[in-house]
Design a protein around this motif. Structure first.
Motif, PDB file in Angstrom:
ATOM      1  N   ALA A  82      -4.050  -7.420  -8.200  1.00  0.00           N
ATOM      2  CA  ALA A  82      -4.678  -6.732  -7.071  1.00  0.00           C
ATOM      3  C   ALA A  82      -3.613  -6.388  -6.026  1.00  0.00           C
ATOM      4  O   ALA A  82      -3.540  -6.991  -4.956  1.00  0.00           O
ATOM      5  CB  ALA A  82      -5.776  -7.604  -6.463  1.00  0.00           C
ATOM      6  N   ALA A  83      -2.777  -5.404  -6.360  1.00  0.00           N
ATOM      7  CA  ALA A  83      -1.669  -5.010  -5.496  1.00  0.00           C
ATOM      8  C   ALA A  83      -1.241  -3.590  -5.847  1.00  0.00           C
ATOM      9  O   ALA A  83      -1.707  -3.012  -6.833  1.00  0.00           O
ATOM     10  CB  ALA A  83      -0.502  -5.989  -5.654  1.00  0.00           C
ATOM     11  N   SER A  84      -0.343  -3.035  -5.070  1.00  0.00           N
ATOM     12  CA  SER A  84       0.138  -1.654  -5.272  1.00  0.00           C
ATOM     13  C   SER A  84       1.255  -1.646  -6.308  1.00  0.00           C
ATOM     14  O   SER A  84       2.432  -1.434  -5.991  1.00  0.00           O
ATOM     15  CB  SER A  84       0.631  -1.078  -3.934  1.00  0.00           C
ATOM     16  N   ILE A  85       0.877  -1.831  -7.568  1.00  0.00           N
ATOM     17  CA  ILE A  85       1.865  -1.971  -8.641  1.00  0.00           C
ATOM     18  C   ILE A  85       1.587  -1.073  -9.849  1.00  0.00           C
ATOM     19  O   ILE A  85       2.405  -1.021 -10.771  1.00  0.00           O
ATOM     20  CB  ILE A  85       1.945  -3.425  -9.120  1.00  0.00           C
ATOM     21  N   TRP A  86       0.486  -0.320  -9.858  1.00  0.00           N
ATOM     22  CA  TRP A  86       0.018   0.319 -11.082  1.00  0.00           C
ATOM     23  C   TRP A  86       0.428   1.780 -11.188  1.00  0.00           C
ATOM     24  O   TRP A  86       0.525   2.485 -10.187  1.00  0.00           O
ATOM     25  CB  TRP A  86      -1.499   0.202 -11.180  1.00  0.00           C
ATOM     26  N   THR A  87       0.625   2.225 -12.433  1.00  0.00           N
ATOM     27  CA  THR A  87       0.979   3.611 -12.749  1.00  0.00           C
ATOM     28  C   THR A  87       0.120   4.065 -13.925  1.00  0.00           C
ATOM     29  O   THR A  87       0.005   3.350 -14.929  1.00  0.00           O
ATOM     30  CB  THR A  87       2.470   3.721 -13.102  1.00  0.00           C
ATOM     31  N   LYS A  88      -0.484   5.234 -13.811  1.00  0.00           N
ATOM     32  CA  LYS A  88      -1.347   5.735 -14.893  1.00  0.00           C
ATOM     33  C   LYS A  88      -0.508   6.352 -16.004  1.00  0.00           C
ATOM     34  O   LYS A  88       0.317   7.236 -15.756  1.00  0.00           O
ATOM     35  CB  LYS A  88      -2.327   6.767 -14.354  1.00  0.00           C
TER      36      LYS A  88
END
Length: 323
Positions: free
Chosen positions: A114-120
């Motif tokens: 639950a953090a700003s770490i994701w890339t689609k």
């Protein structure tokens, strides 16, 4: 859209609630075995997440409970994630639960994601030419969803998150009526990626802030006369044009480390089981990510006045049956 009595009966019948969760992974067509609670951070049952403020939106309940092993794959490999309902290769998910299947990647963390770490890295939504949803394809393919790891992806350890979004009750937002709302089925898989690529995923997407109730891809009337669908989240990442060879920012201080893409990551080691309605976790998840953000997609959803809505999906959770 014209509704017959049979159509409405099928919609109301969705209350029997055939939900879904992930069973395992295939790499270039080779079955990696039952991954539940091994390399998959499996939830305790197949119930959906609906609250956009919940930390479980990232990697589901038990998202902060790291598995004991990693799936090994090379950049450029074809991966297949296999879903099921109660038993492997069963009905997968109720046919009424139409919606997209979306795949994201993040540097490995032992935290709940639950953090700003994701890339689609992949997505499949609504095909207007065939009027077919990704979930319908998933059911037809016995629960298997393919995608390709970016060929230029930097070697290292990652979490790969795939989600099903079911829209049979999403004409009303969850924050307006908690008995309704889009249903999210996220699952996070631990990967160790090899290869000589240098592209580091850099979209820094956060599900708790990036998914909103004003998003037409989340609050969506499946029973209206629509001609297109805007998949939520950023555009699919183009690894070939990313900042290859760039040096990620230093990680924050933590108590354990992992090696990802040529950089030492110091992830949060807090292991937390989060209920679907719990507020997002505030523990910092220390990961190495660049700071650019991809532009959103530009498709437009066309809707008309809502038709009669189906009853809510069944409220009782199902226990996962033994294989």
């Amino acid at each position: 859209m014209y509704f017959t009595a049979a159509t409405l009966a099928l919609a109301f019948a969705s209350g029997v609630s055939a939900h879904a969760q992930m069973y395992g992974v295939w790499v270039n067509g080779v079955d990696q075995g039952d991954g539940r609670n091994v390399y998959i951070r499996s939830p305790p049952n197949n119930s959906p997440v609906k609250d956009l403020a919940s930390a479980a939106l990232a990697c589901n309940v038990n998202g902060g409970k790291a598995g004991s092993s990693f799936v090994k794959a090379a950049a450029g490999d074809t991966l297949t994630f296999e879903w099921y309902h109660n038993t492997r290769t069963d009905d997968i998910i109720d046919a009424s639960h139409k919606g997209p299947v979306i795949t994201y990647i993040a540097p490995y963390t032992e935290g709940n994601g639950a953090a700003s770490i994701w890339t689609k890295i992949a997505e499949d939504g609504y095909d207007s030419s065939s009027k077919t949803w990704a979930v319908q394809k998933l059911i037809a393919n016995k629960g298997k969803q393919d995608f390709v790891l970016p060929a230029n992806l930097a070697a290292g350890r990652y979490l790969i998150r795939q989600e099903i979004i079911a829209h049979h009750e999403s004409d009303t937002a969850y924050n307006v009526n908690s008995a309704r709302g889009a249903q999210f089925y996220p699952s996070c898989v631990q990967f160790e990626v090899t290869g000589s690529g240098s592209a580091v995923p850099d979209q820094n997407f956060n599900f708790n802030t990036g998914y909103t109730y004003s998003d037409p891809g989340i609050v969506f009337n499946l029973y209206s006369a629509f001609t297109s669908y805007k998949i939520p989240g950023p555009a699919v990442w183009n690894a070939a044009s990313s900042g290859s060879g760039s040096t990620p920012a230093p990680a924050q201080t933590s108590t354990s480390s992992s090696f990802v893409g040529g950089a030492t990551l110091l992830p949060d080691t807090t292991s937390t089981s989060v209920a679907e309605t719990q507020a997002p976790a505030t523990t910092s998840v220390a990961v190495v990510v660049p700071t650019t953000t991809a532009a959103p997609t530009t498709l437009v959803t066309v809707t008309s006045a809502a038709q009669p809505r189906p009853t809510k999906c069944g409220g009782r959770r199902r226990r996962r049956s033994r294989q």
